[in-house]
Write an enzyme that holds these catalytic residues in place. Structure first.
Site, short mmCIF file in Angstrom:
data_model
loop_
_atom_site.label_atom_id
_atom_site.label_comp_id
_atom_site.label_asym_id
_atom_site.label_seq_id
_atom_site.Cartn_x
_atom_site.Cartn_y
_atom_site.Cartn_z
CE1 TYR A 149 -4.10 -1.78 -0.13
CE2 TYR A 149 -2.90 -3.32 1.25
CZ TYR A 149 -3.98 -3.03 0.43
OH TYR A 149 -4.91 -4.00 0.17
N GLY B 222 -16.75 2.71 -15.54
CA GLY B 222 -15.49 2.01 -15.34
C GLY B 222 -15.49 0.91 -14.32
CB THR B 223 -17.37 -0.61 -12.01
OG1 THR B 223 -17.55 -1.80 -11.23
CG2 THR B 223 -18.72 0.03 -12.29
CB SER B 224 -16.33 -5.70 -14.02
OG SER B 224 -16.27 -5.99 -12.63
NE ARG C 47 -0.13 -0.23 -6.02
CZ ARG C 47 0.91 -1.04 -5.83
NH1 ARG C 47 0.94 -1.89 -4.82
NH2 ARG C 47 1.95 -0.99 -6.64
CG HIS D 64 -14.13 -1.15 -2.00
ND1 HIS D 64 -14.10 -1.55 -3.31
CD2 HIS D 64 -15.26 -1.70 -1.48
CE1 HIS D 64 -15.15 -2.31 -3.58
NE2 HIS D 64 -15.86 -2.42 -2.48
CB VAL E 134 -8.49 3.05 -2.28
CG1 VAL E 134 -9.45 1.96 -1.80
CG2 VAL E 134 -7.40 2.44 -3.17
CG ASP E 135 -8.21 7.14 -7.21
OD1 ASP E 135 -9.03 8.08 -7.16
OD2 ASP E 135 -8.31 6.21 -8.04
#
Length: 224
Positions: free
Chosen positions: A53, A169-171, A56, A104, A88-89
């Site tokens: 992390y 932008g999410t599956s 990241r 998240h 999480v950005d």
């Protein structure tokens, strides 16, 4: 003023250069997901998890919000906009969005292992020995696999009040986040922006099979 609820995932930040955690082979930056994103992994090898992390967090210093982030922030001039993100950005906030809910967690925050409500802003590396005031080790403020999603109830409440739903932008495969689209009123318009959409166009869902920055332009022309 109409209320637009926007659900965003990794594809929202990809064009800013933010790497998605999960590689094509299912590994997270070369690690099994349970090694770096689970309470068990943290207990087994906390230094590995903290370093993962930290990398990241450092990356966030080198990236900027993209045109899609900026466009969502500008929508606040004409709409009430609530963003519920799996990311999480902090790119939504840096673009100027004022109402962002992180499902998240957040890379630039940490919390006490002894008290999940003891949350601190944190921009540098986190190391073993960094503790809260009561002496408990600090950990990333990120929801790991097997952990509850504390902000889910609030996200559901936000979705109930939507006049328009936008998914970017999410599956739509990660639960419980993927279930949020089912909590908006059934009759409202829904837009799904993704270059490889997991949903198909139906009566109330308009699919825009483009990247976030390309698709947002189409969205602006179609918003009621």
């Amino acid at each position: 003023m109409k209320h637009i609820v926007v659900l965003t995932g990794a594809g929202m930040s990809a064009e800013s250069g933010v790497k998605t955690f999960r590689d094509h082979d299912g590994l997270w930056e070369g690690h099994d997901v349970m090694q770096v994103a689970s309470p068990q992994g943290f207990e087994a090898n906390p230094e590995l998890v903290l370093d993962f992390y930290n990398q990241r967090r450092r990356q966030l210093k080198d990236v900027q919000p993209n045109a899609a982030h900026l466009a969502l922030a500008q929508l606040e001039q004409d709409y009430k906009v609530s963003i519920v993100t799996q990311n999480v950005d902090d790119l939504h906030e840096r673009a100027g969005s004022s109402n962002v809910l992180h499902l998240h967690g957040e890379l630039k925050k940490v919390r006490s292992t002894g008290n999940p409500n003891d949350i601190k802003d944190w921009t540098d590396d986190l190391s073993l020995g960094d503790t809260c005031e009561k002496g408990y080790q600090l950990r990333p403020h990120v929801v790991w696999f097997g952990e509850a999603v504390p902000m889910m109830e609030k996200a559901v409440e936000v979705c109930y009040t939507a006049d328009v739903l936008v998914i970017i932008g999410t599956s739509m495969q990660v639960y419980p986040a993927a279930s949020l689209m089912h909590y908006v009123p059934s009759s409202i318009p829904k837009f799904y922006i993704d270059p490889k959409p997991a949903l198909s166009t139906s009566e109330n869902i308009t699919v825009i099979a483009k990247t976030a920055t390309e698709g947002i332009r189409d969205l602006l022309e179609r918003l009621p």
